[in-house]
Design a protein around this motif. Structure first.
Motif, PDB file in Angstrom:
ATOM      1  N   LEU A  77       0.602  -1.269  -0.058  1.00 52.13           N
ATOM      2  CA  LEU A  77      -0.215   0.474  -0.339  1.00 52.13           C
ATOM      3  C   LEU A  77       1.377   1.077  -0.022  1.00 52.13           C
ATOM      4  CD1 LEU A  77      -2.978   1.512  -0.014  1.00 52.13           C
ATOM      5  CD2 LEU A  77      -2.337   1.292   2.901  1.00 52.13           C
ATOM      6  N   LEU A  78       1.598   1.411   0.569  1.00 53.28           N
ATOM      7  CA  LEU A  78       2.600   2.229   1.060  1.00 53.28           C
ATOM      8  C   LEU A  78       3.817   2.922  -0.751  1.00 53.28           C
ATOM      9  CD1 LEU A  78       3.725   2.077   4.522  1.00 53.28           C
ATOM     10  CD2 LEU A  78       2.316   4.078   3.820  1.00 53.28           C
ATOM     11  N   THR A  79       3.911   1.330  -0.921  1.00 57.93           N
ATOM     12  CA  THR A  79       4.489   1.672  -2.868  1.00 57.93           C
ATOM     13  C   THR A  79       3.163   2.509  -3.845  1.00 57.93           C
ATOM     14  OG1 THR A  79       5.372  -0.324  -2.072  1.00 57.93           O
ATOM     15  CG2 THR A  79       5.256  -0.010  -4.682  1.00 57.93           C
ATOM     16  N   TYR A  80       1.907   1.980  -3.389  1.00 54.34           N
ATOM     17  CA  TYR A  80       1.319   2.749  -4.544  1.00 54.34           C
ATOM     18  C   TYR A  80       1.155   3.870  -4.108  1.00 54.34           C
ATOM     19  CZ  TYR A  80       0.322  -1.799  -5.854  1.00 54.34           C
ATOM     20  OH  TYR A  80      -0.003  -3.246  -6.026  1.00 54.34           O
ATOM     21  N   VAL A  81       1.167   4.540  -2.520  1.00 50.32           N
ATOM     22  CA  VAL A  81       0.977   5.914  -2.747  1.00 50.32           C
ATOM     23  C   VAL A  81       2.085   6.723  -2.866  1.00 50.32           C
ATOM     24  CG1 VAL A  81       0.913   7.187   0.060  1.00 50.32           C
ATOM     25  CG2 VAL A  81      -0.707   5.453  -0.234  1.00 50.32           C
ATOM     26  N   THR A  82       3.808   5.753  -2.611  1.00 49.04           N
ATOM     27  CA  THR A  82       4.497   6.732  -2.444  1.00 49.04           C
ATOM     28  C   THR A  82       4.639   6.763  -4.209  1.00 49.04           C
ATOM     29  OG1 THR A  82       5.897   5.502  -0.769  1.00 49.04           O
ATOM     30  CG2 THR A  82       7.094   6.686  -2.802  1.00 49.04           C
ATOM     31  N   ILE A  83       4.390   5.699  -5.220  1.00 49.14           N
ATOM     32  CA  ILE A  83       4.220   5.989  -7.490  1.00 49.14           C
ATOM     33  C   ILE A  83       4.243   7.734  -7.587  1.00 49.14           C
ATOM     34  CG2 ILE A  83       3.096   5.410  -9.395  1.00 49.14           C
ATOM     35  CD1 ILE A  83       3.619   2.851  -7.395  1.00 49.14           C
ATOM     36  N   PRO A  84       2.387   8.020  -6.974  1.00 48.16           N
ATOM     37  CA  PRO A  84       1.663   9.524  -7.485  1.00 48.16           C
ATOM     38  C   PRO A  84       2.688  10.889  -6.731  1.00 48.16           C
ATOM     39  CG  PRO A  84       0.073   8.763  -6.026  1.00 48.16           C
ATOM     40  CD  PRO A  84       1.430   7.326  -6.243  1.00 48.16           C
ATOM     41  N   CYS A 131      12.321  10.132  -2.658  1.00 46.17           N
ATOM     42  CA  CYS A 131      10.700   9.316  -3.763  1.00 46.17           C
ATOM     43  C   CYS A 131      10.818   8.234  -4.267  1.00 46.17           C
ATOM     44  CB  CYS A 131       9.210  10.196  -3.852  1.00 46.17           C
ATOM     45  SG  CYS A 131       8.535  11.272  -3.405  1.00 46.17           S
ATOM     46  N   GLY A 132      11.676   8.736  -5.187  1.00 48.47           N
ATOM     47  CA  GLY A 132      12.514   7.105  -6.039  1.00 48.47           C
ATOM     48  C   GLY A 132      13.280   6.018  -5.300  1.00 48.47           C
ATOM     49  N   VAL A 133      13.321   6.451  -4.415  1.00 50.29           N
ATOM     50  CA  VAL A 133      14.526   4.855  -3.457  1.00 50.29           C
ATOM     51  C   VAL A 133      13.264   4.635  -2.583  1.00 50.29           C
ATOM     52  CG1 VAL A 133      15.860   5.124  -1.303  1.00 50.29           C
ATOM     53  CG2 VAL A 133      16.558   6.861  -3.471  1.00 50.29           C
ATOM     54  N   GLN A 134      12.205   5.652  -2.183  1.00 46.53           N
ATOM     55  CA  GLN A 134      11.531   5.356  -1.331  1.00 46.53           C
ATOM     56  C   GLN A 134      10.595   4.258  -1.652  1.00 46.53           C
ATOM     57  OE1 GLN A 134       8.663   7.592   0.712  1.00 46.53           O
ATOM     58  NE2 GLN A 134      10.566   8.521   1.752  1.00 46.53           N
ATOM     59  N   ILE A 135      10.029   4.290  -2.924  1.00 50.26           N
ATOM     60  CA  ILE A 135       9.531   3.153  -4.460  1.00 50.26           C
ATOM     61  C   ILE A 135       9.952   1.965  -3.883  1.00 50.26           C
ATOM     62  CG2 ILE A 135       8.599   2.645  -6.328  1.00 50.26           C
ATOM     63  CD1 ILE A 135       7.699   6.085  -6.576  1.00 50.26           C
ATOM     64  N   LEU A 136      11.241   2.168  -4.545  1.00 50.27           N
ATOM     65  CA  LEU A 136      12.287   0.795  -5.685  1.00 50.27           C
ATOM     66  C   LEU A 136      12.503   0.087  -3.802  1.00 50.27           C
ATOM     67  CD1 LEU A 136      15.322   2.246  -7.453  1.00 50.27           C
ATOM     68  CD2 LEU A 136      13.042   1.318  -7.764  1.00 50.27           C
ATOM     69  N   CYS A 137      12.599   0.423  -2.739  1.00 51.24           N
ATOM     70  CA  CYS A 137      12.967   0.476  -1.289  1.00 51.24           C
ATOM     71  C   CYS A 137      11.450  -0.523  -0.199  1.00 51.24           C
ATOM     72  CB  CYS A 137      13.470   1.548  -0.347  1.00 51.24           C
ATOM     73  SG  CYS A 137      14.520   1.091  -0.690  1.00 51.24           S
TER      74      CYS A 137
END
Length: 88
Positions: free
Chosen positions: A41-48, A74-80
């Protein structure tokens, strides 16, 4: 009242900061507890959020500003988060 008013700026930044702290706490708890559904869920929230920062960077650059650090974070968070939520 608009953003030109000092009390509006203080409230807005305070609200943004508080929200940022709670979202960060959720991310840390999800990682610590290996909570796969929350990590997804947090990955999906970080993408937008990442997309918003990329668009904001273009606007800020026109005005001489830079939000490149937010784009990178934000890019690093999506990856992690994506790695932990979907691949581990």
């Amino acid at each position: 009242m608009d953003m030109k008013h000092p009390s509006a700026r203080q409230f807005t930044w305070g609200l943004w900061g508080l929200n940022h702290c709670f979202i960060s706490l959720l991310k840390l708890m999800a990682i610590y507890n290996s909570d796969k559904p929350m990590l997804k869920l947090l990955t999906y929230v970080t993408i937008p959020t990442f997309g918003y920062c990329v668009l904001g960077q273009k606007q800020m650059a026109k005005a001489g500003g830079d939000v490149g650090g937010f784009v990178a974070i934000c890019g690093v968070q999506i990856l992690c988060l994506g790695y932990l939520g979907f691949l581990c």
